[in-house]
Design a protein around this motif. Sequence first.
Motif, PDB file in Angstrom:
ATOM      1  N   SER A  25      43.267  45.085  34.350  1.00 13.08           N
ATOM      2  CA  SER A  25      43.798  45.442  33.027  1.00 13.08           C
ATOM      3  C   SER A  25      42.663  45.746  32.063  1.00 13.08           C
ATOM      4  N   THR A  26      41.919  46.798  32.339  1.00  9.76           N
ATOM      5  CA  THR A  26      40.838  47.195  31.451  1.00  9.76           C
ATOM      6  C   THR A  26      40.649  48.699  31.509  1.00  9.76           C
ATOM      7  N   ARG A  27      40.325  49.288  30.340  1.00 12.66           N
ATOM      8  CA  ARG A  27      40.091  50.729  30.286  1.00 12.66           C
ATOM      9  C   ARG A  27      38.700  51.095  30.755  1.00 12.66           C
ATOM     10  N   THR A  28      37.856  50.063  30.925  1.00 12.92           N
ATOM     11  CA  THR A  28      36.478  50.313  31.364  1.00 12.92           C
ATOM     12  C   THR A  28      36.270  49.874  32.798  1.00 12.92           C
ATOM     13  N   PHE A  29      37.310  49.980  33.599  1.00 14.09           N
ATOM     14  CA  PHE A  29      37.252  49.543  34.994  1.00 14.09           C
ATOM     15  C   PHE A  29      36.070  50.159  35.729  1.00 14.09           C
ATOM     16  N   ARG A  30      35.752  51.414  35.398  1.00 14.49           N
ATOM     17  CA  ARG A  30      34.708  52.126  36.122  1.00 14.49           C
ATOM     18  C   ARG A  30      33.336  51.471  35.931  1.00 14.49           C
ATOM     19  N   ARG A  31      33.195  50.593  34.939  1.00 18.50           N
ATOM     20  CA  ARG A  31      31.929  49.917  34.685  1.00 18.50           C
ATOM     21  C   ARG A  31      31.854  48.523  35.304  1.00 18.50           C
ATOM     22  N   ASP A  73      39.673  53.073  43.140  1.00 20.22           N
ATOM     23  CA  ASP A  73      40.241  54.247  42.506  1.00 20.22           C
ATOM     24  C   ASP A  73      40.141  54.005  41.006  1.00 20.22           C
ATOM     25  N   ASN A  74      39.135  54.595  40.392  1.00 18.60           N
ATOM     26  CA  ASN A  74      38.900  54.339  38.970  1.00 18.60           C
ATOM     27  C   ASN A  74      40.021  54.890  38.089  1.00 18.60           C
ATOM     28  N   ALA A  75      40.703  55.926  38.557  1.00 18.56           N
ATOM     29  CA  ALA A  75      41.806  56.488  37.783  1.00 18.56           C
ATOM     30  C   ALA A  75      42.992  55.522  37.733  1.00 18.56           C
ATOM     31  N   ARG A  76      43.118  54.695  38.748  1.00 16.60           N
ATOM     32  CA  ARG A  76      44.217  53.729  38.819  1.00 16.60           C
ATOM     33  C   ARG A  76      43.775  52.303  38.488  1.00 16.60           C
ATOM     34  N   ASN A  77      42.495  52.134  38.130  1.00 15.71           N
ATOM     35  CA  ASN A  77      41.963  50.798  37.808  1.00 15.71           C
ATOM     36  C   ASN A  77      42.234  49.804  38.946  1.00 15.71           C
ATOM     37  N   THR A  78      42.032  50.247  40.155  1.00 19.43           N
ATOM     38  CA  THR A  78      42.407  49.451  41.319  1.00 19.43           C
ATOM     39  C   THR A  78      41.299  49.467  42.377  1.00 19.43           C
TER      40      THR A  78
END
Length: 125
Positions: A25-31, A73-78
């Motif tokens: 549950s974060t918008r910065t998952f890619r980091r 999958d950074n687009a799905r935060n998963t």
Amino acid sequence: QVQLVESGGGLVQAGGSLRLSCAASTRTFRRYTMGWFRQAPGKEREFVAAISWSDGSTSYLDSVKGRFTISRDNARNTVYLQMNSLKPEDTAVYYCAASYIGGGPSVSSGEYDYWGQGTQVTVSS
């Protein structure tokens, strides 16, 4: 605060496969460098696999190399853990973990900032 929710655990026969998922549950998952750990009854929690935020490099526990694959999958935060050729000794509660802008795919639980609640994986012989 980041919430991690694992899913996909269950009961499977030896030699079978399972795919674990962990939604963040974060918008910065890619980091976030993401990791999977497991804990069997009466044993300490151990590292299973990790994938870095920066270049997607991975690391694995020796006993799962060639059988498990971590991906994200950074687009799905998963983040996922594909587990093939499962063995009874893989039976454990599997936990997802996140490390904000971690260095590489760390094997140390102390490097991770957030943890999921865990999902049970049981492999019957």
